[in-house]
Scaffold this active site. Structure first.
Site, PDB file in Angstrom:
ATOM      1  N   LYS A 134     -29.130  26.212  -6.255  1.00 31.02           N
ATOM      2  CA  LYS A 134     -28.283  26.291  -5.059  1.00 31.02           C
ATOM      3  C   LYS A 134     -27.787  27.715  -4.897  1.00 31.02           C
ATOM      4  O   LYS A 134     -27.255  28.292  -5.862  1.00 31.02           O
ATOM      5  CB  LYS A 134     -27.072  25.378  -5.252  1.00 31.02           C
ATOM      6  CG  LYS A 134     -27.414  23.934  -5.074  1.00 31.02           C
ATOM      7  CD  LYS A 134     -27.160  23.567  -3.631  1.00 31.02           C
ATOM      8  CE  LYS A 134     -27.824  22.257  -3.307  1.00 31.02           C
ATOM      9  NZ  LYS A 134     -28.041  22.061  -1.897  1.00 31.02           N
ATOM     10  N   ASP A 162     -31.911  26.895  -2.266  1.00 34.94           N
ATOM     11  CA  ASP A 162     -31.367  26.163  -1.126  1.00 34.94           C
ATOM     12  C   ASP A 162     -30.019  26.748  -0.749  1.00 34.94           C
ATOM     13  O   ASP A 162     -29.081  26.719  -1.542  1.00 34.94           O
ATOM     14  CB  ASP A 162     -31.199  24.682  -1.512  1.00 34.94           C
ATOM     15  CG  ASP A 162     -30.893  23.804  -0.309  1.00 34.94           C
ATOM     16  OD1 ASP A 162     -30.650  24.342   0.781  1.00 34.94           O
ATOM     17  OD2 ASP A 162     -30.903  22.565  -0.475  1.00 34.94           O
ATOM     18  N   GLU A 191     -34.704  27.052   1.107  1.00 32.49           N
ATOM     19  CA  GLU A 191     -34.336  26.112   2.175  1.00 32.49           C
ATOM     20  C   GLU A 191     -33.208  26.688   3.017  1.00 32.49           C
ATOM     21  O   GLU A 191     -32.178  27.098   2.473  1.00 32.49           O
ATOM     22  CB  GLU A 191     -33.834  24.786   1.582  1.00 32.49           C
ATOM     23  CG  GLU A 191     -34.879  23.959   0.905  1.00 32.49           C
ATOM     24  CD  GLU A 191     -34.275  22.734   0.205  1.00 32.49           C
ATOM     25  OE1 GLU A 191     -33.376  22.074   0.756  1.00 32.49           O
ATOM     26  OE2 GLU A 191     -34.716  22.451  -0.925  1.00 32.49           O
ATOM     27  N   ASP A 214     -35.026  21.806   5.901  1.00 32.34           N
ATOM     28  CA  ASP A 214     -34.459  20.542   5.404  1.00 32.34           C
ATOM     29  C   ASP A 214     -33.542  20.005   6.512  1.00 32.34           C
ATOM     30  O   ASP A 214     -33.963  19.155   7.312  1.00 32.34           O
ATOM     31  CB  ASP A 214     -33.692  20.807   4.092  1.00 32.34           C
ATOM     32  CG  ASP A 214     -32.969  19.581   3.562  1.00 32.34           C
ATOM     33  OD1 ASP A 214     -32.982  18.542   4.229  1.00 32.34           O
ATOM     34  OD2 ASP A 214     -32.371  19.646   2.468  1.00 32.34           O
ATOM     35  N   LYS A 236     -36.017  14.043   3.221  1.00 38.67           N
ATOM     36  CA  LYS A 236     -35.069  13.152   2.545  1.00 38.67           C
ATOM     37  C   LYS A 236     -35.157  11.792   3.246  1.00 38.67           C
ATOM     38  O   LYS A 236     -34.565  11.601   4.309  1.00 38.67           O
ATOM     39  CB  LYS A 236     -33.658  13.715   2.647  1.00 38.67           C
ATOM     40  CG  LYS A 236     -33.410  14.971   1.819  1.00 38.67           C
ATOM     41  CD  LYS A 236     -31.959  15.382   1.936  1.00 38.67           C
ATOM     42  CE  LYS A 236     -31.498  16.335   0.864  1.00 38.67           C
ATOM     43  NZ  LYS A 236     -32.381  17.422   0.527  1.00 38.67           N
TER      44      LYS A 236
HETATM   45  O1  LIG Z   1     -34.115  18.585  -3.295  1.00 38.18           O
HETATM   46  C1  LIG Z   1     -33.820  18.534  -4.513  1.00 38.18           C
HETATM   47  O2  LIG Z   1     -34.492  19.088  -5.391  1.00 38.18           O
HETATM   48  C2  LIG Z   1     -32.609  17.791  -4.994  1.00 38.18           C
HETATM   49  C3  LIG Z   1     -31.691  17.265  -3.932  1.00 38.18           C
HETATM   50  C4  LIG Z   1     -30.836  18.319  -3.287  1.00 38.18           C
HETATM   51  O3  LIG Z   1     -30.978  19.493  -3.578  1.00 38.18           O
HETATM   52  C5  LIG Z   1     -29.848  17.946  -2.331  1.00 38.18           C
HETATM   53  C6  LIG Z   1     -29.547  16.625  -2.137  1.00 38.18           C
HETATM   54  C7  LIG Z   1     -28.501  16.247  -1.272  1.00 38.18           C
HETATM   55  C8  LIG Z   1     -27.722  17.184  -0.679  1.00 38.18           C
HETATM   56  C9  LIG Z   1     -27.846  18.609  -0.930  1.00 38.18           C
HETATM   57  O4  LIG Z   1     -26.783  19.200  -1.533  1.00 38.18           O
HETATM   58  C10 LIG Z   1     -29.160  19.027  -1.548  1.00 38.18           C
HETATM   59  C11 LIG Z   1     -29.967  19.614  -0.414  1.00 38.18           C
HETATM   60  O5  LIG Z   1     -29.364  20.127   0.525  1.00 38.18           O
HETATM   61  O6  LIG Z   1     -31.194  19.580  -0.392  1.00 38.18           O
HETATM   62 MG   LIG Z   2     -31.635  21.206   1.129  1.00 41.09          MG
END
Ligand SMILES: O=C(O)CCC(=O)C1=CC=C[C@@H](O)[C@@H]1C(=O)O
Ligand SMILES: [Mg+2]
Length: 321
Positions: A134, A162, A191, A214, A236
């Site tokens: 992150k 991300d 991302e 995303d 997702k």
């Molecule tokens: O994508 C991944 O590897 C794990 C999931 C992930 O990073 C996330 C899941 C849910 C909310 C977020 O903070 C984050 C994302 O933004 O992609």
């Molecule tokens: Mg993301």
């Protein structure tokens, strides 16, 4: 004969889970259980606060009404709310054996926090080293330095980053300035660096860092198109909708030569294991983004391999129907 049940659950999360600048203390959702003769299917409906447009309180009556109608022999259409459509379509797919059992339990290791712990954990990763970091939570310069140091000190490491649209163009540039251009190809993708898609595309052009969409997939005006600098889409399913819609998005991405990554919306272990099956089925060869069970204090009904978290069983859940 058909039977249907809906359960509501709540799982405590680790203290550090912050989404869209708010701390999420628990993860809440529904499980639906459908049985028909000898066959059964489970599905999870857990809108993600800050990401899903619908809330759990919105979808609970919708899911209960759908389950009653299905139990009474009807074929109700899937609800419009993406989380409800996803969970119910998973339960139906298990019931009809349309969701294969084989699963891809590899996960890109999710890292946040302390760089020292991160180095040790990453260096110890067996096989192909892939992690997701992150960025955008601290100073952009600090993010750039951490990413650069990681790539410099672990030469076989590839990173997914991300920023969740945290950066202005200036901040994004500050980040990029600290990442040695020679290491940038090992950033599998970043991302959503900027607040707007235009700014993110400009950033990719200027820095050569590959983008992934995303949040943009949920923009009303988003469409799948070839865009220079974009290499991947992060899908997702809990935010997308029915399994059929997930399949369509994966197919649209592949047709454009984009990598489609199935990613967690912080589902319970039941939902996560289904995502691992969806990934093995629809995106074989691409490591899914599913390393989020570590944020939870228990599993639910189905175990994630190698996790030693306790696992709640169905008798601990309260039936709503
Ligand atoms: O994508 C991944 O590897 C794990 C999931 C992930 O990073 C996330 C899941 C849910 C909310 C977020 O903070 C984050 C994302 O933004 O992609
Ligand atoms: Mg993301």
């Amino acid at each position: 004969m058909r039977q249907a049940q809906v359960y509501r659950w709540q799982i405590p999360l680790d203290a550090g889970v912050v989404l869209r600048e708010r701390r999420l203390k628990t993860r809440d959702g529904l499980l639906v259980h459908l049985t028909e003769g000898e066959r059964e299917g489970w599905g999870e409906i857990s809108p993600l606060p800050g990401f899903s447009l619908e809330t759990l309180d919105d979808v609970q009556p919708v899911v209960m009404a759908w389950a009653r109608s299905w139990r009474d022999g009807e074929q109700p259409p899937l609800p419009d709310e993406p989380s409800a459509a996803f969970g119910l379509s998973c339960a139906l797919a298990e019931l009809s054996d349309a969701l294969p059992q084989a699963a891809d339990y590899r996960a890109a290791m999710l890292c946040s926090g302390d760089p020292d712990e991160l180095f040790a954990a990453l260096a110890a990763l067996p096989g192909e080293k892939l992690a997701k970091v992150k960025v955008g939570l601290y100073e952009a310069v600090r993010d750039g330095m951490v990413v650069n140091l990681l790539l410099e000190s672990i030469p076989d490491l590839h990173l997914r980053l991300d920023a969740n649209r945290a950066w202005t163009p200036l901040k994004a540039q500050q980040f990029a300035r600290y990442v040695n251009p020679a290491y940038r190809p090992r950033i599998a993708f970043l991302e959503e660096p900027c607040k707007t898609r235009e700014d993110s595309l400009a950033f990719a052009r200027e820095t050569g860092i590959t983008l992934a969409w995303d949040e943009s997939l949920r923009d009303a005006d988003f469409c799948f198109e070839r865009q220079p600098g974009v290499g991947a889409v992060v899908i997702k399913p809990m935010l997308t909708g029915s399994l059929q819609k997930v399949q369509q998005q994966v197919a649209a991405a592949k047709a454009l030569g984009l990598t489609a990554v199935i990613s967690s919306s912080i589902e319970s272990s039941l939902g996560l294991t289904q995502l691992a099956r969806i990934a093995a089925w629809l995106t074989p060869g691409t490591v899914p983004g599913l390393d989020t069970l570590q944020l939870m204090q228990t599993q639910l009904l189905r175990r994630w391999p190698q996790s030693d978290l306790p696992c709640l069983q169905v008798d601990a859940l309260e039936p709503l129907l």
